[in-house]
Design a protein around this motif. Sequence first.
Motif, PDB file in Angstrom:
ATOM      1  N   LEU A 156      36.262  52.422  35.279  1.00  0.00           N
ATOM      2  CA  LEU A 156      36.053  53.589  34.269  1.00  0.00           C
ATOM      3  C   LEU A 156      37.297  54.211  33.734  1.00  0.00           C
ATOM      4  CD1 LEU A 156      33.717  55.432  33.468  1.00  0.00           C
ATOM      5  CD2 LEU A 156      34.153  57.168  35.355  1.00  0.00           C
ATOM      6  N   MET A 157      38.431  54.025  34.398  1.00  0.00           N
ATOM      7  CA  MET A 157      39.798  54.542  33.940  1.00  0.00           C
ATOM      8  C   MET A 157      40.325  53.438  33.001  1.00  0.00           C
ATOM      9  SD  MET A 157      41.179  56.019  37.356  1.00  0.00           S
ATOM     10  CE  MET A 157      42.766  56.380  37.031  1.00  0.00           C
ATOM     11  N   GLY A 158      39.608  52.331  32.601  1.00  0.00           N
ATOM     12  CA  GLY A 158      40.090  51.386  31.714  1.00  0.00           C
ATOM     13  C   GLY A 158      40.660  50.168  32.015  1.00  0.00           C
ATOM     14  N   LEU A 159      40.784  49.877  33.496  1.00  0.00           N
ATOM     15  CA  LEU A 159      41.472  48.765  33.996  1.00  0.00           C
ATOM     16  C   LEU A 159      40.444  47.653  33.671  1.00  0.00           C
ATOM     17  CD1 LEU A 159      43.976  48.356  35.991  1.00  0.00           C
ATOM     18  CD2 LEU A 159      41.981  48.053  37.830  1.00  0.00           C
ATOM     19  N   ARG A 160      41.171  46.477  33.410  1.00  0.00           N
ATOM     20  CA  ARG A 160      40.545  45.395  32.854  1.00  0.00           C
ATOM     21  C   ARG A 160      39.951  44.534  34.036  1.00  0.00           C
ATOM     22  NH1 ARG A 160      44.381  41.575  29.377  1.00  0.00           N
ATOM     23  NH2 ARG A 160      45.367  41.839  31.328  1.00  0.00           N
ATOM     24  N   ARG A 161      38.784  43.800  33.393  1.00  0.00           N
ATOM     25  CA  ARG A 161      37.922  43.288  34.463  1.00  0.00           C
ATOM     26  C   ARG A 161      38.900  42.060  35.148  1.00  0.00           C
ATOM     27  NH1 ARG A 161      32.599  42.543  34.972  1.00  0.00           N
ATOM     28  NH2 ARG A 161      32.274  43.659  33.055  1.00  0.00           N
ATOM     29  N   LEU A 162      39.880  41.310  34.498  1.00  0.00           N
ATOM     30  CA  LEU A 162      40.754  40.253  35.048  1.00  0.00           C
ATOM     31  C   LEU A 162      41.599  40.723  36.010  1.00  0.00           C
ATOM     32  CD1 LEU A 162      41.815  37.580  34.875  1.00  0.00           C
ATOM     33  CD2 LEU A 162      43.293  38.034  32.842  1.00  0.00           C
ATOM     34  N   THR A 163      41.789  41.999  35.895  1.00  0.00           N
ATOM     35  CA  THR A 163      42.997  42.752  36.829  1.00  0.00           C
ATOM     36  C   THR A 163      42.150  42.895  37.981  1.00  0.00           C
ATOM     37  OG1 THR A 163      44.254  43.887  35.091  1.00  0.00           O
ATOM     38  CG2 THR A 163      44.501  44.647  37.289  1.00  0.00           C
ATOM     39  N   LEU A 164      40.960  43.525  38.111  1.00  0.00           N
ATOM     40  CA  LEU A 164      40.298  43.432  39.295  1.00  0.00           C
ATOM     41  C   LEU A 164      40.166  41.988  40.237  1.00  0.00           C
ATOM     42  CD1 LEU A 164      37.415  46.160  38.424  1.00  0.00           C
ATOM     43  CD2 LEU A 164      39.357  46.451  39.579  1.00  0.00           C
ATOM     44  N   VAL A 165      39.531  41.114  39.172  1.00  0.00           N
ATOM     45  CA  VAL A 165      39.597  39.663  39.672  1.00  0.00           C
ATOM     46  C   VAL A 165      40.765  39.180  40.340  1.00  0.00           C
ATOM     47  CG1 VAL A 165      38.971  37.397  39.015  1.00  0.00           C
ATOM     48  CG2 VAL A 165      37.523  39.190  38.201  1.00  0.00           C
ATOM     49  N   LEU A 166      42.006  39.591  39.972  1.00  0.00           N
ATOM     50  CA  LEU A 166      43.128  38.969  40.509  1.00  0.00           C
ATOM     51  C   LEU A 166      43.842  39.675  41.819  1.00  0.00           C
ATOM     52  CD1 LEU A 166      45.351  38.652  37.388  1.00  0.00           C
ATOM     53  CD2 LEU A 166      44.311  36.735  38.621  1.00  0.00           C
ATOM     54  N   ILE A 167      42.990  40.948  42.166  1.00  0.00           N
ATOM     55  CA  ILE A 167      43.610  41.761  43.037  1.00  0.00           C
ATOM     56  C   ILE A 167      43.185  40.891  44.431  1.00  0.00           C
ATOM     57  CG2 ILE A 167      43.118  43.810  44.548  1.00  0.00           C
ATOM     58  CD1 ILE A 167      42.879  45.194  41.845  1.00  0.00           C
ATOM     59  N   PRO A 168      41.796  40.572  44.618  1.00  0.00           N
ATOM     60  CA  PRO A 168      41.808  39.785  45.921  1.00  0.00           C
ATOM     61  C   PRO A 168      42.381  38.369  45.981  1.00  0.00           C
ATOM     62  CG  PRO A 168      39.746  39.733  44.739  1.00  0.00           C
ATOM     63  CD  PRO A 168      40.650  40.677  44.212  1.00  0.00           C
ATOM     64  N   ILE A 169      42.704  37.667  44.848  1.00  0.00           N
ATOM     65  CA  ILE A 169      43.362  36.550  44.751  1.00  0.00           C
ATOM     66  C   ILE A 169      44.776  36.572  45.330  1.00  0.00           C
ATOM     67  CG2 ILE A 169      44.258  34.425  43.381  1.00  0.00           C
ATOM     68  CD1 ILE A 169      41.494  34.826  41.847  1.00  0.00           C
ATOM     69  N   TRP A 170      45.557  37.694  44.735  1.00  0.00           N
ATOM     70  CA  TRP A 170      46.888  38.104  45.040  1.00  0.00           C
ATOM     71  C   TRP A 170      46.873  38.177  46.616  1.00  0.00           C
ATOM     72  CZ3 TRP A 170      50.211  36.133  42.610  1.00  0.00           C
ATOM     73  CH2 TRP A 170      50.272  36.164  40.970  1.00  0.00           C
ATOM     74  N   GLN A 171      46.000  39.001  47.105  1.00  0.00           N
ATOM     75  CA  GLN A 171      46.007  39.504  48.547  1.00  0.00           C
ATOM     76  C   GLN A 171      45.984  37.970  49.422  1.00  0.00           C
ATOM     77  OE1 GLN A 171      42.676  42.389  48.906  1.00  0.00           O
ATOM     78  NE2 GLN A 171      44.223  44.099  48.428  1.00  0.00           N
ATOM     79  N   GLY A 172      44.707  37.017  48.914  1.00  0.00           N
ATOM     80  CA  GLY A 172      44.670  36.029  49.559  1.00  0.00           C
ATOM     81  C   GLY A 172      45.941  35.040  49.750  1.00  0.00           C
ATOM     82  N   ILE A 173      46.664  35.009  48.472  1.00  0.00           N
ATOM     83  CA  ILE A 173      47.990  34.325  48.445  1.00  0.00           C
ATOM     84  C   ILE A 173      48.921  34.796  49.497  1.00  0.00           C
ATOM     85  CG2 ILE A 173      49.958  33.927  47.087  1.00  0.00           C
ATOM     86  CD1 ILE A 173      48.063  33.345  44.675  1.00  0.00           C
ATOM     87  N   ALA A 174      49.071  36.289  49.619  1.00  0.00           N
ATOM     88  CA  ALA A 174      49.983  36.903  50.409  1.00  0.00           C
ATOM     89  C   ALA A 174      49.653  36.533  51.851  1.00  0.00           C
ATOM     90  CB  ALA A 174      49.800  38.536  50.068  1.00  0.00           C
ATOM     91  N   TYR A 175      48.283  36.565  52.253  1.00  0.00           N
ATOM     92  CA  TYR A 175      47.938  36.317  53.356  1.00  0.00           C
ATOM     93  C   TYR A 175      48.483  34.920  53.824  1.00  0.00           C
ATOM     94  CZ  TYR A 175      44.925  40.376  53.386  1.00  0.00           C
ATOM     95  OH  TYR A 175      44.118  41.777  53.347  1.00  0.00           O
ATOM     96  N   ALA A 176      48.175  33.850  52.800  1.00  0.00           N
ATOM     97  CA  ALA A 176      48.607  32.461  52.893  1.00  0.00           C
ATOM     98  C   ALA A 176      49.979  32.352  53.105  1.00  0.00           C
ATOM     99  CB  ALA A 176      48.120  31.608  51.689  1.00  0.00           C
TER     100      ALA A 176
END
Length: 388
Positions: free
Chosen positions: A294-314
């Motif tokens: 709602l604050m204007g964050l793009r959909r792609l940014t939300l998609v990348l959040i769990p992916i970055w977290q998964g890479i950090a876990y890895a």
Amino acid sequence: MRSLRLAFADLRREPAFTLCSVLALAAVIAPLILLAGLRAGVVAGLKEDLAASPRTREIANIQNLALDAAWFAALAARPETGFLVPRTRLLSATGSLEATARPGRVTTVEILPTAPGDPLLPGIAPPGDTQVILTASAAQRLSISAGDAIRLRIIRRVGDGREVLNLDLATSAIAPAGAFDRDAIFAPPALGRRVQDFLDDRTADGTPRRAEGFRLHAKRLEDVPTLVALLQSQGIETRSRADDVAALLALDRNLTAGFAVIATVGATGFILGLGSALWAGISRKRRTLSLLRLMGLRRLTLVLIPIWQGIAYAIGGSILGTAIAIGAAQAVNRLSLLGTAEGRDLARIGIDEFTLACLLATTAAILAAAAAAQRAAGADPAEGLRDE
């Protein structure tokens, strides 16, 4: 990158969940790294045993042949061939050797042809026309050193009598102790042909002659079975360590296949476990993600959040898992197994194993995060305005 900052901010906000995820990945990856290290140690140790002597790559004919220059050229051009030189008839490749300074002290030696790049004579220059290289056993038996004069005596029967060919030679070097286990001399191929011409009572007229045998060394251990199969297809019977090399290669393939199966099972379990955790986390934070949309964050940014977290876990799990595996490997290497008394490690964990772990863990983490990313992409900005 905004998605990366948000992903790490979320990880810092829930340290307990982050730590548990890293520990879970380390628990999966550590046994895999240890298994890879055990495979590398076992196979590498067996290869070192076989490769300790260059004679492991040697292929010798066991019957006299008739090989022309075209045959040698074709075999020498193959990528599996490391060293090739023609040799004379097996029974004629012997003579009596004595030190010129100590006549009467004689030993029977084999005459082996040599050429530049001989794997049995590493770092030793090939002998000249009137020079030979003695094996360590022959040099010790005759008390000969490099530079000493020697005499090679060849005897042939002529009717009821005999004729003798005396060749005055010089010792250019002494071969390493493991080069050949019998008394022998390494000589230029021309010397062997001269000896055979004498035994056959044939004049050296310079016409091309067929070779009765060869000295052949494969370029690598893996090339020995290939060359043996090629020679057998030509009707040439050989003596080699091809069976031992083939058994080692089969063991390597079987261990690799077994490791691949175990790694697949482990990766599947990790994908399901981490995917479920990330999915649950996105579900818990769905209202927060909706507000961000709602604050204007793009959909792609939300998609990348769990992916970055998964890479950090890895990455975190790979580093921790490697540390655990290295500690376990050190404990295993202290055990009296598979020649550790000789200083050989049973488990070897290096950069290859760590890189494999990182790639496997990162791929699994991205796959695990894919479902959560899809869930995050579906966050509706309107949900952020509803009261929970």
